[in-house]
Design a protein around this motif. Structure first.
Motif, PDB file in Angstrom:
ATOM      1  N   GLY A 296      -8.254  29.225 -15.521  1.00  0.00           N
ATOM      2  CA  GLY A 296      -7.103  28.851 -16.467  1.00  0.00           C
ATOM      3  C   GLY A 296      -6.376  29.943 -17.250  1.00  0.00           C
ATOM      4  N   VAL A 297      -7.273  30.687 -18.033  1.00  0.00           N
ATOM      5  CA  VAL A 297      -6.588  31.918 -18.857  1.00  0.00           C
ATOM      6  C   VAL A 297      -5.789  32.920 -17.802  1.00  0.00           C
ATOM      7  CG1 VAL A 297      -7.148  33.853 -20.425  1.00  0.00           C
ATOM      8  CG2 VAL A 297      -8.418  31.668 -20.354  1.00  0.00           C
ATOM      9  N   VAL A 298      -6.625  33.337 -16.603  1.00  0.00           N
ATOM     10  CA  VAL A 298      -5.855  34.188 -15.487  1.00  0.00           C
ATOM     11  C   VAL A 298      -4.594  33.493 -15.081  1.00  0.00           C
ATOM     12  CG1 VAL A 298      -6.111  35.245 -13.438  1.00  0.00           C
ATOM     13  CG2 VAL A 298      -7.802  35.156 -14.837  1.00  0.00           C
ATOM     14  N   GLY A 299      -4.556  32.128 -14.928  1.00  0.00           N
ATOM     15  CA  GLY A 299      -3.525  31.425 -14.667  1.00  0.00           C
ATOM     16  C   GLY A 299      -1.938  31.765 -15.643  1.00  0.00           C
ATOM     17  N   LEU A 300      -2.811  31.459 -16.925  1.00  0.00           N
ATOM     18  CA  LEU A 300      -1.591  31.248 -18.068  1.00  0.00           C
ATOM     19  C   LEU A 300      -1.092  32.914 -18.061  1.00  0.00           C
ATOM     20  CD1 LEU A 300      -2.550  29.991 -21.729  1.00  0.00           C
ATOM     21  CD2 LEU A 300      -1.415  32.402 -21.292  1.00  0.00           C
ATOM     22  N   VAL A 301      -1.878  34.021 -17.942  1.00  0.00           N
ATOM     23  CA  VAL A 301      -1.307  35.341 -17.992  1.00  0.00           C
ATOM     24  C   VAL A 301      -0.263  35.492 -16.908  1.00  0.00           C
ATOM     25  CG1 VAL A 301      -1.882  37.793 -18.227  1.00  0.00           C
ATOM     26  CG2 VAL A 301      -3.140  36.119 -19.445  1.00  0.00           C
ATOM     27  N   GLN A 302      -0.793  34.902 -15.829  1.00  0.00           N
ATOM     28  CA  GLN A 302       0.161  35.106 -14.619  1.00  0.00           C
ATOM     29  C   GLN A 302       1.590  34.645 -14.961  1.00  0.00           C
ATOM     30  OE1 GLN A 302      -3.178  34.962 -10.820  1.00  0.00           O
ATOM     31  NE2 GLN A 302      -1.354  33.840 -10.855  1.00  0.00           N
ATOM     32  N   TYR A 303       1.661  33.088 -15.211  1.00  0.00           N
ATOM     33  CA  TYR A 303       2.920  32.734 -15.582  1.00  0.00           C
ATOM     34  C   TYR A 303       3.694  33.243 -16.663  1.00  0.00           C
ATOM     35  CZ  TYR A 303       2.701  29.107 -12.050  1.00  0.00           C
ATOM     36  OH  TYR A 303       2.712  28.653 -10.651  1.00  0.00           O
ATOM     37  N   LEU A 304       2.888  33.672 -17.743  1.00  0.00           N
ATOM     38  CA  LEU A 304       3.446  34.376 -18.837  1.00  0.00           C
ATOM     39  C   LEU A 304       4.251  35.743 -18.212  1.00  0.00           C
ATOM     40  CD1 LEU A 304       4.121  34.658 -21.844  1.00  0.00           C
ATOM     41  CD2 LEU A 304       1.935  35.930 -21.977  1.00  0.00           C
ATOM     42  N   GLY A 305       3.726  36.290 -17.142  1.00  0.00           N
ATOM     43  CA  GLY A 305       4.362  37.530 -16.675  1.00  0.00           C
ATOM     44  C   GLY A 305       5.888  37.049 -16.256  1.00  0.00           C
ATOM     45  N   TYR A 306       6.110  35.690 -15.752  1.00  0.00           N
ATOM     46  CA  TYR A 306       7.476  35.598 -15.587  1.00  0.00           C
ATOM     47  C   TYR A 306       8.537  35.508 -16.521  1.00  0.00           C
ATOM     48  CZ  TYR A 306      11.293  32.616 -13.714  1.00  0.00           C
ATOM     49  OH  TYR A 306      12.491  32.123 -13.171  1.00  0.00           O
ATOM     50  N   LEU A 307       8.007  35.076 -17.718  1.00  0.00           N
ATOM     51  CA  LEU A 307       8.741  35.147 -18.980  1.00  0.00           C
ATOM     52  C   LEU A 307       8.766  36.708 -19.573  1.00  0.00           C
ATOM     53  CD1 LEU A 307       7.575  31.837 -20.873  1.00  0.00           C
ATOM     54  CD2 LEU A 307       9.575  32.252 -19.182  1.00  0.00           C
ATOM     55  N   TRP A 308       7.749  37.478 -19.189  1.00  0.00           N
ATOM     56  CA  TRP A 308       7.573  38.821 -19.649  1.00  0.00           C
ATOM     57  C   TRP A 308       7.471  39.602 -18.535  1.00  0.00           C
ATOM     58  CZ3 TRP A 308       2.973  40.249 -23.598  1.00  0.00           C
ATOM     59  CH2 TRP A 308       3.055  41.664 -23.798  1.00  0.00           C
ATOM     60  N   PRO A 309       8.447  39.916 -17.792  1.00  0.00           N
ATOM     61  CA  PRO A 309       8.301  40.631 -16.488  1.00  0.00           C
ATOM     62  C   PRO A 309       7.833  42.087 -16.659  1.00  0.00           C
ATOM     63  CG  PRO A 309      10.651  40.300 -16.960  1.00  0.00           C
ATOM     64  CD  PRO A 309       9.780  39.543 -17.992  1.00  0.00           C
ATOM     65  N   ASP A 310       7.838  42.731 -17.587  1.00  0.00           N
ATOM     66  CA  ASP A 310       7.304  44.077 -18.019  1.00  0.00           C
ATOM     67  C   ASP A 310       6.058  44.316 -18.454  1.00  0.00           C
ATOM     68  OD1 ASP A 310       9.774  44.790 -17.216  1.00  0.00           O
ATOM     69  OD2 ASP A 310      10.847  44.897 -19.367  1.00  0.00           O
ATOM     70  N   MET A 311       5.264  43.178 -18.779  1.00  0.00           N
ATOM     71  CA  MET A 311       4.057  43.132 -19.167  1.00  0.00           C
ATOM     72  C   MET A 311       2.891  44.124 -18.424  1.00  0.00           C
ATOM     73  SD  MET A 311       1.413  40.054 -20.157  1.00  0.00           S
ATOM     74  CE  MET A 311       1.662  39.071 -18.250  1.00  0.00           C
ATOM     75  N   THR A 312       2.450  44.860 -19.189  1.00  0.00           N
ATOM     76  CA  THR A 312       1.512  45.902 -18.242  1.00  0.00           C
ATOM     77  C   THR A 312      -0.084  45.183 -18.114  1.00  0.00           C
ATOM     78  OG1 THR A 312       0.525  46.822 -20.263  1.00  0.00           O
ATOM     79  CG2 THR A 312       2.512  47.704 -19.388  1.00  0.00           C
ATOM     80  N   GLN A 313      -0.779  45.783 -17.244  1.00  0.00           N
ATOM     81  CA  GLN A 313      -2.223  45.096 -17.217  1.00  0.00           C
ATOM     82  C   GLN A 313      -3.072  45.227 -18.146  1.00  0.00           C
ATOM     83  OE1 GLN A 313      -3.500  44.425 -14.293  1.00  0.00           O
ATOM     84  NE2 GLN A 313      -5.588  43.855 -15.062  1.00  0.00           N
ATOM     85  N   THR A 314      -2.905  46.321 -19.282  1.00  0.00           N
ATOM     86  CA  THR A 314      -3.714  46.277 -20.591  1.00  0.00           C
ATOM     87  C   THR A 314      -3.036  45.177 -21.200  1.00  0.00           C
ATOM     88  OG1 THR A 314      -3.942  48.518 -20.216  1.00  0.00           O
ATOM     89  CG2 THR A 314      -4.178  47.695 -22.395  1.00  0.00           C
TER      90      THR A 314
END
Length: 551
Positions: free
Chosen positions: A112-130
């Motif tokens: 669930g946390v992995v999925g949350l970060v994946q979808y947050l990437g849609y709102l924050w497209p420049d988010m790095t791996q770290t």
């Protein structure tokens, strides 16, 4: 029996049981697994995965229905394995169930946390791996911090999160079918259904694993067996109805998505469609603004699923320790906030480790790891438990007997073995089978050490208990030593409390809805009973939710 003074009260009927199951089954899971299913099958024929998952869930659900109807106590698997395997191996199987639950419950939460970060990437497209790693770890710390302070008003939280989840699902389905392209959804690649191909069956096994992960939660009501009215009729109907209903929802989501987003995009791991497919559907149909809104709803759903799962999951080792089936330190509560300290801390750490594994491998690997661990001690053991109990306790009252026995057991057995047998092929280089066997072996060593300290079998006599064989119902019998539930010693006063009626002994599964006891109350299922007096340990605030299912 509707319930007696001092024990659980049977207030939850068919509608509430079905709603509780469905609320646990449908969370963020399908929003993150649709691309995985497409990648596993290599095309729109991925719909097969959700159908196959439903068939396995139905067969396994009938096993749960017979066990839950004949052993209608709080605790689900814990009760079934204890009753079936006590004759030859004492407390080994319930101990191993708790041991493996300490791994697979937080691993489910980490997806669930992995999925949350994946979808947050849609709102924050420049988010790095770290940055994504730090955000995910921060979410886990926040959840643990909130739970560490104690939680109140679980029923209200449950109702709100259920509404958010339903809104997310409905919006995606409506948006997809408002711009649906049937030609795109039903155009299959060459050899898509070539059953003689090894590639097809490898993909099928991967799809079956993802599918059953999405259906986890169909057994939630069985964990609340001590609170179900007429469990012999209610449990099988609730299980079958919830599986059929969720299958319909998943098929609409999958087919609708395929009719809007080109399936080839979902197989590109760097694309928006692969990382946040629901956002891609909304952007393609209703525009970026609508996609942003639905993405926020999905983030809330993901957070709620992790919160609810860790809330319920942390009670599993607590209940077992209080019932002398696990290490005693796990049976201690926080002196002020009344939650199981060691259970919550342990599962929080494992959730964080699982999240990092998922981030630095992939979500499919994480799902393979958690399902292989779950299959050995819970799924396969319960298939055996049905037959063992029919032979060992022939006089056990069985208000529901599995339809077409033993066919559902055989189907479930084959399905779980396919998932387990293909796990290494579907996660090359990750060795989920070997890791699962190592974890169970470590559990056996831990059991020997624990049994020696507690002087139980194999270092003492076996404790044989057939409390259900005479038609008794220990979870509603008003036993003064177990008031408030058979496996929640020292927690009187929870029988009628709408915020604790879920029972602390509800291992496994973290869906979106949160506490099943709270869900039943929110759906009109538990009513308001009188609160009993607080025992020496008080209530496990805020009342344990049900098993953590797929987020």
């Amino acid at each position: 029996m509707s319930g007696t003074e001092g024990g659980f009260v049977r207030r939850i009927g068919l509608f509430q049981s079905t709603a509780i199951n469905m609320s646990q089954m449908c969370g963020i899971g399908p929003f993150v697994t649709i691309p995985l299913m497409v990648a596993a099958f290599g095309g729109p024929q991925a719909v097969i995965g959700f159908v196959a998952g439903a068939v396995l869930a139905l067969a396994d659900g009938l096993i749960w229905a017979e066990l839950g109807a004949s052993l209608p106590g709080a605790g689900g698997s814990y009760v079934y394995l204890r009753q079936a395997f006590q004759y030859r191996s004492g407390k080994l199987m319930p101990f191993l169930f708790v041991w493996t639950a300490m791994l697979f419950i937080p691993l489910i939460m980490s997806t669930g946390v992995v999925g949350l970060v994946q979808y947050l990437g849609y709102l924050w497209p420049d988010m790095t791996q770290t940055q994504g790693d730090l955000v995910g770890l921060g979410v886990i710390v926040l959840v643990i911090g909130l739970l560490w302070r104690g939680v109140e008003h679980i029923a209200r939280i449950t109702a709100v999160m259920w509404c958010v989840m339903i809104a997310s699902v409905v919006l995606v389905i409506v948006a997809a079918f408002s711009h649906f392209d049937a030609g795109q959804a039903f155009t299959y690649p060459d050899h898509a259904f070539e059953l003689t191909s090894g590639h097809f069956w490898t993909g099928f096994a991967a799809g079956l694993t993802i599918g059953i992960y999405d259906y986890l939660g169909y057994n939630t009501a069985a964990y609340m067996g001590a609170e179900i009215k007429d469990p012999g009729r209610t449990l099988p109907r609730a299980i079958v109805t919830s599986i059929a209903g969720i299958m319909g929802i998943y098929l609409l989501l999958q087919i609708g998505t395929l009719g809007v987003v080109d399936w080839h995009e979902m197989t590109d791991p760097d694309s928006v469609a692969a990382q946040s497919v629901a956002s891609a559907v909304l952007e393609e149909t209703w525009g970026k603004g609508a996609a942003d809104v639905v993405t926020v709803l999905i983030l809330i759903t993901a957070f709620a699923s992790v919160f609810a799962g860790l809330l319920g999951g942390s009670r599993v080792p607590y209940d077992a320790a209080r019932d002398r089936v696990f290490f005693r330190p796990y049976g201690k509560l926080h002196p002020r906030h009344r939650f199981p300290v060691l259970g919550l801390a342990t599962m929080g750490v494992v959730t964080a480790i699982g999240f990092l594994i998922g981030r630095h491998t992939d979500l499919a690997t994480l799902i393979q790891l958690l399902t292989t661990v779950m299959v050995i001690v819970q799924a396969l053991a319960q298939v055996v438990a049905v037959t063992v109990l029919r032979r060992r306790q022939p006089g056990l009252r069985r208000p529901y007997r599995m339809w077409l026995y033993p066919l559902p057991s055989v189907v479930a057995l084959v399905g779980w073995l396919v998932i387990y047998g293909y796990a290494d092929k579907n996660s090359p280089g990750r060795h989920p089978i070997e890791w699962s066997l190592a974890w169970v072996a470590a559990g056996c060593v831990a059991f020997v050490l624990w049994a020696r300290m507690e002087k139980v079998w194999p270092f003492g006599p076996k404790e044989i208990s057939e409390e259900y064989a005479a038609g008794g119902d220990p979870d509603t019998a008003g036993d003064p030593d177990r008031a408030g539930g058979a496996d929640t010693a020292g927690e009187p006063g929870t029988a009628g409390d709408p915020d604790t009626a879920g029972g602390a002994d509800t291992p496994y599964g973290a869906g979106t809805a949160g506490a099943a006891g709270g869900a039943a109350n929110a759906l009109g299922g538990t009513g308001d009973g009188p609160d009993g007096p607080d025992g020496p340990d008080g209530a496990v605030s805020p009342g344990a939710p049900p098993p953590p299912t797929a987020p």
